[in-house]
Write a protein that holds these residues in place. Sequence first.
Motif, PDB file in Angstrom:
ATOM      1  N   LYS A   6      -3.745 -46.430 -67.319  1.00 40.00           N
ATOM      2  CA  LYS A   6      -3.084 -45.184 -66.923  1.00 40.00           C
ATOM      3  C   LYS A   6      -3.650 -44.670 -65.602  1.00 40.00           C
ATOM      4  O   LYS A   6      -2.907 -44.194 -64.731  1.00 40.00           O
ATOM      5  CB  LYS A   6      -3.269 -44.135 -68.016  1.00 40.00           C
ATOM      6  N   PHE A   7      -4.983 -44.757 -65.468  1.00 40.65           N
ATOM      7  CA  PHE A   7      -5.608 -44.309 -64.223  1.00 40.65           C
ATOM      8  C   PHE A   7      -5.149 -45.165 -63.053  1.00 40.65           C
ATOM      9  O   PHE A   7      -4.850 -44.637 -61.964  1.00 40.65           O
ATOM     10  CB  PHE A   7      -7.125 -44.380 -64.375  1.00 40.65           C
ATOM     11  N   ALA A   8      -5.052 -46.483 -63.242  1.00 41.92           N
ATOM     12  CA  ALA A   8      -4.624 -47.380 -62.168  1.00 41.92           C
ATOM     13  C   ALA A   8      -3.192 -47.088 -61.765  1.00 41.92           C
ATOM     14  O   ALA A   8      -2.853 -47.051 -60.566  1.00 41.92           O
ATOM     15  CB  ALA A   8      -4.779 -48.835 -62.599  1.00 41.92           C
ATOM     16  N   LEU A   9      -2.296 -46.898 -62.746  1.00 40.11           N
ATOM     17  CA  LEU A   9      -0.894 -46.600 -62.431  1.00 40.11           C
ATOM     18  C   LEU A   9      -0.767 -45.250 -61.733  1.00 40.11           C
ATOM     19  O   LEU A   9       0.034 -45.096 -60.794  1.00 40.11           O
ATOM     20  CB  LEU A   9      -0.067 -46.609 -63.715  1.00 40.11           C
ATOM     21  N   SER A  10      -1.542 -44.278 -62.181  1.00 36.61           N
ATOM     22  CA  SER A  10      -1.494 -42.966 -61.524  1.00 36.61           C
ATOM     23  C   SER A  10      -1.982 -43.055 -60.084  1.00 36.61           C
ATOM     24  O   SER A  10      -1.373 -42.474 -59.171  1.00 36.61           O
ATOM     25  CB  SER A  10      -2.352 -41.966 -62.311  1.00 36.61           C
ATOM     26  N   TYR A  11      -3.073 -43.792 -59.883  1.00 37.50           N
ATOM     27  CA  TYR A  11      -3.604 -43.960 -58.535  1.00 37.50           C
ATOM     28  C   TYR A  11      -2.585 -44.662 -57.635  1.00 37.50           C
ATOM     29  O   TYR A  11      -2.351 -44.243 -56.486  1.00 37.50           O
ATOM     30  CB  TYR A  11      -4.909 -44.754 -58.597  1.00 37.50           C
ATOM     31  N   ALA A  12      -1.952 -45.736 -58.160  1.00 42.81           N
ATOM     32  CA  ALA A  12      -0.939 -46.454 -57.388  1.00 42.81           C
ATOM     33  C   ALA A  12       0.258 -45.565 -57.088  1.00 42.81           C
ATOM     34  O   ALA A  12       0.836 -45.612 -55.991  1.00 42.81           O
ATOM     35  CB  ALA A  12      -0.493 -47.703 -58.140  1.00 42.81           C
ATOM     36  N   GLY A  13       0.637 -44.738 -58.052  1.00 44.30           N
ATOM     37  CA  GLY A  13       1.766 -43.833 -57.829  1.00 44.30           C
ATOM     38  C   GLY A  13       1.482 -42.836 -56.724  1.00 44.30           C
ATOM     39  O   GLY A  13       2.353 -42.576 -55.871  1.00 44.30           O
ATOM     40  N   PHE A  14       0.269 -42.266 -56.727  1.00 47.48           N
ATOM     41  CA  PHE A  14      -0.083 -41.314 -55.672  1.00 47.48           C
ATOM     42  C   PHE A  14      -0.141 -42.003 -54.305  1.00 47.48           C
ATOM     43  O   PHE A  14       0.269 -41.443 -53.288  1.00 47.48           O
ATOM     44  CB  PHE A  14      -1.417 -40.643 -55.993  1.00 47.48           C
ATOM     45  N   LEU A  71      -2.602 -50.412 -57.197  1.00 50.42           N
ATOM     46  CA  LEU A  71      -2.881 -50.930 -58.540  1.00 50.42           C
ATOM     47  C   LEU A  71      -4.261 -51.575 -58.610  1.00 50.42           C
ATOM     48  O   LEU A  71      -5.039 -51.317 -59.536  1.00 50.42           O
ATOM     49  CB  LEU A  71      -1.808 -51.938 -58.940  1.00 50.42           C
ATOM     50  N   LEU A  72      -4.566 -52.444 -57.621  1.00 50.52           N
ATOM     51  CA  LEU A  72      -5.844 -53.129 -57.637  1.00 50.52           C
ATOM     52  C   LEU A  72      -6.999 -52.145 -57.432  1.00 50.52           C
ATOM     53  O   LEU A  72      -8.006 -52.169 -58.160  1.00 50.52           O
ATOM     54  CB  LEU A  72      -5.869 -54.209 -56.555  1.00 50.52           C
ATOM     55  N   GLY A  73      -6.857 -51.262 -56.444  1.00 48.54           N
ATOM     56  CA  GLY A  73      -7.915 -50.284 -56.195  1.00 48.54           C
ATOM     57  C   GLY A  73      -8.089 -49.322 -57.359  1.00 48.54           C
ATOM     58  O   GLY A  73      -9.211 -48.983 -57.739  1.00 48.54           O
ATOM     59  N   GLY A  74      -6.961 -48.877 -57.928  1.00 54.44           N
ATOM     60  CA  GLY A  74      -7.043 -47.983 -59.071  1.00 54.44           C
ATOM     61  C   GLY A  74      -7.701 -48.642 -60.269  1.00 54.44           C
ATOM     62  O   GLY A  74      -8.491 -48.011 -60.987  1.00 54.44           O
ATOM     63  N   TRP A  75      -7.395 -49.923 -60.497  1.00 54.90           N
ATOM     64  CA  TRP A  75      -7.996 -50.654 -61.618  1.00 54.90           C
ATOM     65  C   TRP A  75      -9.519 -50.782 -61.450  1.00 54.90           C
ATOM     66  O   TRP A  75     -10.283 -50.554 -62.383  1.00 54.90           O
ATOM     67  CB  TRP A  75      -7.343 -52.024 -61.726  1.00 54.90           C
ATOM     68  N   LEU A  76      -9.944 -51.114 -60.213  1.00 53.86           N
ATOM     69  CA  LEU A  76     -11.375 -51.267 -59.963  1.00 53.86           C
ATOM     70  C   LEU A  76     -12.099 -49.924 -60.041  1.00 53.86           C
ATOM     71  O   LEU A  76     -13.187 -49.819 -60.632  1.00 53.86           O
ATOM     72  CB  LEU A  76     -11.598 -51.910 -58.593  1.00 53.86           C
ATOM     73  N   LEU A  77     -11.498 -48.892 -59.429  1.00 47.61           N
ATOM     74  CA  LEU A  77     -12.124 -47.572 -59.477  1.00 47.61           C
ATOM     75  C   LEU A  77     -12.200 -47.038 -60.905  1.00 47.61           C
ATOM     76  O   LEU A  77     -13.202 -46.447 -61.309  1.00 47.61           O
ATOM     77  CB  LEU A  77     -11.351 -46.599 -58.588  1.00 47.61           C
ATOM     78  N   ALA A  78     -11.125 -47.254 -61.677  1.00 45.50           N
ATOM     79  CA  ALA A  78     -11.124 -46.788 -63.062  1.00 45.50           C
ATOM     80  C   ALA A  78     -12.207 -47.491 -63.870  1.00 45.50           C
ATOM     81  O   ALA A  78     -12.887 -46.872 -64.689  1.00 45.50           O
ATOM     82  CB  ALA A  78      -9.748 -47.010 -63.689  1.00 45.50           C
ATOM     83  N   GLY A  79     -12.346 -48.795 -63.651  1.00 44.05           N
ATOM     84  CA  GLY A  79     -13.380 -49.528 -64.367  1.00 44.05           C
ATOM     85  C   GLY A  79     -14.767 -49.024 -64.039  1.00 44.05           C
ATOM     86  O   GLY A  79     -15.630 -48.901 -64.913  1.00 44.05           O
ATOM     87  N   ARG A  80     -14.988 -48.712 -62.772  1.00 45.68           N
ATOM     88  CA  ARG A  80     -16.300 -48.217 -62.362  1.00 45.68           C
ATOM     89  C   ARG A  80     -16.566 -46.816 -62.913  1.00 45.68           C
ATOM     90  O   ARG A  80     -17.673 -46.511 -63.366  1.00 45.68           O
ATOM     91  CB  ARG A  80     -16.384 -48.205 -60.832  1.00 45.68           C
ATOM     92  N   MET A  81     -15.546 -45.969 -62.867  1.00 45.52           N
ATOM     93  CA  MET A  81     -15.720 -44.600 -63.328  1.00 45.52           C
ATOM     94  C   MET A  81     -15.836 -44.508 -64.845  1.00 45.52           C
ATOM     95  O   MET A  81     -16.544 -43.648 -65.371  1.00 45.52           O
ATOM     96  CB  MET A  81     -14.555 -43.730 -62.838  1.00 45.52           C
ATOM     97  N   LEU A  82     -15.141 -45.386 -65.561  1.00 46.69           N
ATOM     98  CA  LEU A  82     -15.133 -45.328 -67.023  1.00 46.69           C
ATOM     99  C   LEU A  82     -16.228 -46.173 -67.657  1.00 46.69           C
ATOM    100  O   LEU A  82     -16.329 -46.215 -68.885  1.00 46.69           O
ATOM    101  CB  LEU A  82     -13.766 -45.774 -67.551  1.00 46.69           C
TER     102      LEU A  82
END
Length: 361
Positions: A6-14, A71-82
């Motif tokens: 969800k975080f990755a999709l939201s980041y990609a959407g923004f 998508l890729l950046g959001g996925w990596l950032l979400a993984g790091r933050m979570l």
Amino acid sequence: MSVRLKFALSYAGFVMLAGVLMLATVWVYLLRGLPGAASSPNGLVPIRTIVLHAYAPAVAGVLVFLLVFGLLGGWLLAGRMLAPLTRITDATSLAANGSLSHRIELEGRQDEFRELADAFDTMLARLEAHVTEQRRFAANASHELRTPLAITRALLEVALDDPARDSGEQFRRLHHVNARAIDLTEALLLLSRADQRSFTREPVDLSLNVEEAVETLLPMAEKNGVTIEASGDITPTIGSRALLLQMTVNLIHNAIVHNLPGRGIVWVTTGIHPGSVTLTVENTGEILSAQLVSTLTEPFQRGTERIRHDHAGVGLGLAIVKSIVQAHDGTLTIAPRPGGGLHVTVRLPIAPAPARGPLAH
């Protein structure tokens, strides 16, 4: 969907939304400086159509790049933050399975996840200490209850094997052992009640509890040659009158029992202070070490050579006092007196002043 997705999709959407707005802004400002039409072999063609045909593939490429990047950046950032949340979840699962010794010990800067992890570690430490204390208490209680039961069985076996034996003496011993087992059971129930805070709170004056406790224990004090000196002020607090009376009785009883026989003194005073009230019980007695005194509030801890007679109790007096004080949000301080004996201070919250009604006219 997982929180990470969800975080990755939201980041990609923004990112996509920001890219579209940026490209639309460039398109608008680009069209403002262009002429209306341009000549071509086929005649006049609108300049916007020419620019659109050249601009559209670039826009599509940029949007595709932004989508993949988001998508890729959001996925990596979400993984790091979570990642801290994953460690907290793992620790929660271990605790749910009974492992209370595990700690998260999250490193890094002080942020919300660090605060959550530290709070969880503190909770686990308290739970582990509480469970350890309860297990030790259960083991001690089982041992203490097993002793009178074993004595009772031995007395009954002796009576059965030797019917001619004096039954009166046997009955007296059985009565004594049974009374001690009942006292221990009632003390355990009182301790459990205090620990669970299952009582109704009401205004209580500790000075009245002292008067009642002294009146109840005065015959025992006179029998042991102990003088009780009580003084103090009205000390209003909030709590269970029965439990606070039991706390006072236990403290004075302990001061009488563990005193100098024939010449002992017990001082009981109450006082009022800003925001709190105090009950102080001092007694003469043997010189006690600070190490021994620090263990006296543990269940079934009686101290070395402190048991002298049948009024010594079951080893739960000060443990019950500690639980009652904690259940009333107070503090208990026990210290050895320089000349021998104990100095015990109970500090409890003061009762709020009663609300005044509207003034009559």
